[in-house]
Every structure is written in C-alpha cells, then in structure tokens.
Enzyme design. Sequence first.
Site, short mmCIF file in Angstrom:
data_model
loop_
_atom_site.label_atom_id
_atom_site.label_comp_id
_atom_site.label_asym_id
_atom_site.label_seq_id
_atom_site.Cartn_x
_atom_site.Cartn_y
_atom_site.Cartn_z
N ARG A 151 -7.76 -6.14 10.07
CA ARG A 151 -6.56 -6.37 10.88
C ARG A 151 -6.73 -5.82 12.29
NH1 ARG A 151 -1.99 -4.32 6.88
NH2 ARG A 151 -3.68 -2.90 6.33
N ARG A 154 -9.96 24.05 24.87
CA ARG A 154 -8.72 23.25 24.82
C ARG A 154 -8.96 21.78 25.17
NH1 ARG A 154 -7.64 28.14 26.37
NH2 ARG A 154 -8.03 27.77 28.57
N TYR A 168 0.81 -1.22 0.00
CA TYR A 168 0.00 0.00 0.00
C TYR A 168 0.83 1.27 0.00
CZ TYR A 168 -4.34 -2.53 0.48
OH TYR A 168 -5.41 -3.34 0.22
N ILE A 169 2.08 1.19 0.44
CA ILE A 169 2.94 2.37 0.45
C ILE A 169 3.95 2.31 -0.69
CG2 ILE A 169 4.64 3.69 1.81
CD1 ILE A 169 1.71 3.73 2.90
N CYS A 195 -1.93 0.19 12.70
CA CYS A 195 -1.10 1.32 13.16
C CYS A 195 -1.29 1.58 14.65
CB CYS A 195 -1.45 2.56 12.36
SG CYS A 195 -1.35 2.29 10.59
N TYR A 235 -12.08 -2.92 11.37
CA TYR A 235 -11.61 -2.17 12.54
C TYR A 235 -12.14 -0.76 12.61
CZ TYR A 235 -7.92 0.65 10.22
OH TYR A 235 -7.22 1.55 9.45
N GLY A 246 -8.43 -0.80 16.60
CA GLY A 246 -7.84 -1.80 15.71
C GLY A 246 -6.99 -1.19 14.62
N ARG A 257 2.85 8.57 6.24
CA ARG A 257 1.77 9.01 7.13
C ARG A 257 0.45 9.11 6.38
NH1 ARG A 257 4.40 14.49 8.90
NH2 ARG A 257 3.79 14.30 11.07
N LYS A 311 6.84 9.40 14.44
CA LYS A 311 5.84 8.59 13.75
C LYS A 311 5.10 7.68 14.75
CE LYS A 311 3.39 6.02 11.30
NZ LYS A 311 2.72 5.84 10.05
N ASN A 332 0.58 7.97 16.34
CA ASN A 332 -0.45 6.95 16.53
C ASN A 332 -0.68 6.66 18.01
OD1 ASN A 332 -1.03 6.79 13.84
ND2 ASN A 332 0.39 5.12 13.43
N1 SAJ Z 1 -11.20 5.01 17.14
C1 SAJ Z 1 -11.98 5.10 18.30
N2 SAJ Z 1 -12.30 6.36 18.78
C2 SAJ Z 1 -11.90 7.50 18.15
C3 SAJ Z 1 -11.12 7.39 16.96
C4 SAJ Z 1 -10.78 6.13 16.49
O1 SAJ Z 1 -12.37 4.11 18.92
O2 SAJ Z 1 -12.23 8.59 18.64
C5 SAJ Z 1 -10.78 3.68 16.66
C6 SAJ Z 1 -11.25 3.33 15.26
O3 SAJ Z 1 -12.56 2.82 15.26
C7 SAJ Z 1 -10.22 2.30 14.83
C8 SAJ Z 1 -8.93 2.80 15.50
O4 SAJ Z 1 -9.36 3.69 16.52
O5 SAJ Z 1 -10.51 1.01 15.35
C9 SAJ Z 1 -7.93 3.48 14.55
O6 SAJ Z 1 -8.57 4.32 13.60
P1 SAJ Z 1 -7.98 5.75 13.12
O7 SAJ Z 1 -8.93 6.31 12.12
O8 SAJ Z 1 -7.69 6.60 14.31
O9 SAJ Z 1 -6.55 5.45 12.46
P2 SAJ Z 1 -5.96 4.46 11.30
O10 SAJ Z 1 -5.31 3.31 12.01
O11 SAJ Z 1 -6.94 4.13 10.25
O12 SAJ Z 1 -4.82 5.41 10.62
C10 SAJ Z 1 -3.79 6.00 11.47
C11 SAJ Z 1 -3.71 7.51 11.17
N3 SAJ Z 1 -2.92 8.14 12.22
C12 SAJ Z 1 -3.36 9.22 12.93
O13 SAJ Z 1 -4.46 9.71 12.77
C13 SAJ Z 1 -2.41 9.76 13.96
C14 SAJ Z 1 -3.07 7.74 9.78
O14 SAJ Z 1 -2.86 9.13 9.56
C15 SAJ Z 1 -1.72 7.01 9.68
O15 SAJ Z 1 -1.14 7.17 8.38
C16 SAJ Z 1 -1.97 5.54 9.91
O16 SAJ Z 1 -2.54 5.37 11.23
C17 SAJ Z 1 -0.61 4.80 9.78
O17 SAJ Z 1 -0.36 4.21 8.70
O18 SAJ Z 1 0.20 4.88 10.72
#
Ligand code: SAJ
Length: 422
Positions: free
Chosen positions: A328, A246, A12-13, A260, A320, A257, A154, A206, A210
């Site tokens: 995943r 704030r 994917y990258i 990342c 997820y 899930g 990212r 990085k 996350n």
């Molecule tokens: N989730 C919650 N509550 C929230 C937000 C998310 O329960 O308030 C859960 C989601 O349902 C999910 C998990 O967290 O199960 C992760 O989802 P996500 O949308 O926060 O993140 P990812 O894993 O899809 O993508 C992240 C992103 N990182 C950040 O926002 C800091 C993305 O920008 C990165 O490129 C990616 O990880 C990566 O490849 O590292």
Amino acid sequence: MDKRVCVIGCGYIGLPTSAMFASSGCDMLAVDLSEKVVDNLNAGRITIEEPGLAELVADAVAAGKLRAALAPEPADAFIIAVPTPFVDDGSRACDLSYVMAAVESVLPVLEEGNLLVVESTIAPRSIDDFVVPAVEAAGFRVGESVFVAHCPERVLPGKIIYELVHNNRIIGGVTPACTAAATELYRTFVVGEILQTEAKVAELSKCMENTFRDVNIALANELAMVCDELDIDCLEVIRLANKHPRVNLHTPGPGVGGHCLAIDPYFICAKAPETAKLIKLARDINCGMPEFVCGKVDAHFAARGIAPKSAKVVALGVTYKGNIDDCRQSPAMDAIALLEERGYSVAVFDPHVEQYGCSDPKVLFEGADLAIVLTDHNEFKGDALGEFVAAMRTPIIYDTRNIVSTELVGAQVYNFGNGYEF
Ligand code: SAJ
C-alpha cells in the site's frame, strides 16, 4: 454478568481486539460486511495473517465467547475499527464514510448506558463534529445517556497481539464520564498505561505520531538531495550528526509508504491547510523521492550514452518497507512505474510478494545494466546479491536503502553515501 462487546470491522485491528476481549471473558460479536469473513469466523477460521491470532480466535469461538454477524446487535459497548482512507479529490481529507456508516449501523441497537468507541485513525475534531451529532440526532445525550470516546490503535502489524496488551493506550472521551467508561472497558485486557484525555486531543496525538516520523524522514531525504548537489557523503553526515546526544536524523530512502505515515499527515493538512505548511511540505518531499531516484538513474545512463529504451533495470522490492508483504502506497511501486514510463525495460523481483517472486532470480539479472534496491528486505542485505550480479551485463547496484555491502564482490555499489558519483 459478562460484558457484551460488539466490534464493527474484522480487519487487522478489529479482529485481534475482538479476540482479546473474548479471551478476557467478554461476550463478543464481531461484525463485518463480508459474508465470507463472517462465515469463516463462525467456523473458527480467519482470513488475515497475524502471528498468534488464529489460535486465539479458534479458542474463543470454540468457547462460545466470540461470534460473527453481518450487523450489530444490542451490547454494552461498541467499538468501530473500520478503514479511514483519504478522499481522492486533491484535498486528501480524512474519508469518514466507513466510520459514519458504522455509527449509523449501531444506532438502531444503541441503548441507554452504552459506550461507543472509535478506534480507526480519524482527523482531529471528527468525534466532536460528526460522531456526537449523529448519536445525539438519534435522541441520546452524549456523556449522560450514552458515552463516546476515541481510542486510537497504535499497534505494529506482526506484533499486534503483544502490543494490544502491553502498549500504552490513549483514551479520549467527549466528557470525563465518557473517558472513565472507555477506560473501564480497555482495562479488561490492557496492562499498558492508560492515558486519559479529550477526544480531539486523542485524535490529533495519533495523527501527529505518524506525522512526526514523516517530517523527520523528509528532513533526511532533503539532506540526501542537498548532499547530492554539494558532493557530500550523506550517510557520513547522518552518522556523525547522530553522535550528538539530542540529534536523531532518520534514514533517507526512495520515499515513504504504508497506510499510516503516507496518509495521516494529510488529515491534519486538510483540517488546517493554511497553517500546516511544514507537514504538507514534508509530504511533498517524500512523495518526490521516487522521481529523484529515477532522475539519478537517467543521469547514470545519459552519462554512458545509453538511451532508456536500450537499458535493462532489475528493480528489487515492491513493498513499502522491508520483510513484509504490504504494497500500500509503496514508493517502490511508484519508482518502478516512473522507470517504465521513461522506457526502461524493468524486471521486478520481490521474494515477499507472490506476484513478484521468482524461483530462479538469476534469470531476472541476466543481461541487466543496473539493479536498483527499493525495499530493505533481508534477502538483499549485505552480500546476499553476490550470487546474482555475475549474470548482469554491467554489475552496477543503485542501493536506495543503504543495505547492500559497498564491498560486494563483483559489483559496483552506489547508495546515498556515494550516490553523487552515480
Ligand atoms: N522510512 C524511511 N526512513 C526511516 C524510517 C522509515 O524512509 O528512517 C519509511 C519506511 O521505509 C516506510 C515508511 O517510512 O516506507 C513507514 O514505515 P514505518 O516503519 O515508519 O511505519 P509503519 O507505517 O509501518 O507503522 C507506523 C508506526 N508509527 C510510528 O512509528 C509513529 C506504528 O507504530 C503505527 O501503529 C502505524 O504506523 C499505524 O498504524 O499508524
């Protein structure tokens, strides 16, 4: 002369990155261990789904700017974009084996003046402690005869092509000369800001992006459990607290899930296990959420004198997060497994995952005692489930994503706002 760039890993990258360099005029070699991936690429076809990528790859291959092979060949720059899972031994340390195998595969063709970049997410100090020694053992001086940097990806799946170009980019070199060499390379197509730093800072930044999100979600999940205990509407607490300029409490749910947030924090914990206490606790809280959700289901049925073996539950969503097909580290999967372990009869429905799709979902709801929403797909939002609830024996919805309308006609909807009654 056009720059020759070799990317190791066509996932994917790696693949979108190869396509971007090729469309900016570089001569690209995309390397992968899979013959199928390589053959397809050389025919201009791709095996992954990402908007805009197929056209970009087909054009680059047709223009003779992108080619694929099973092993690296001499180039000006090498970019490593291979997976970094965690080690499955309890330590959950960053598994560098794919990255190091990729580095080893480059060494036989590495030449003086070349640049080697690692894009894969890696634990802090991986470049300094593992990559640099491997390169120097092959007879090079990093920062003098070859240049090494970490340049973490990212981008968000679904928006990769746009984000590759427009996101700002952290570039961490082993020395300032390494940072400068990597900056020059990425300037080929990145229009976002380039943030220059050291390799170890780039690695930890990085991982921390996350981790920041994971810890904040854990706080929201802990709040949901405190509210459950104290009989307080958690969603109302969040709504009001977030009116403060704030404060930004995240959204509670059945867990965290993906490849990342559910992985990268462990890389930090494994490097500093005595110190990274909050990060570890946040992981534990988020990993415990499927158990909490199942505990609520147990209490619900116990209060009605119904044994798990006599109850039918419809689980809505396995991915997820919403509107994707990625399972995943999915907490929805964990919750379903726990419900099945307890003896519930579970019908699973997910319109985004072929295996769990259903042409007539109403059948799954027939005779059900409870529907539990585990993923925030659009198909479950608002009053979308209205057409199915009439088929249930008892039309009760437990909405762990807080997306179903609590006014849904014909059903009783519980979420983290009123879940304590549930
Ligand atoms: N989730 C919650 N509550 C929230 C937000 C998310 O329960 O308030 C859960 C989601 O349902 C999910 C998990 O967290 O199960 C992760 O989802 P996500 O949308 O926060 O993140 P990812 O894993 O899809 O993508 C992240 C992103 N990182 C950040 O926002 C800091 C993305 O920008 C990165 O490129 C990616 O990880 C990566 O490849 O590292």
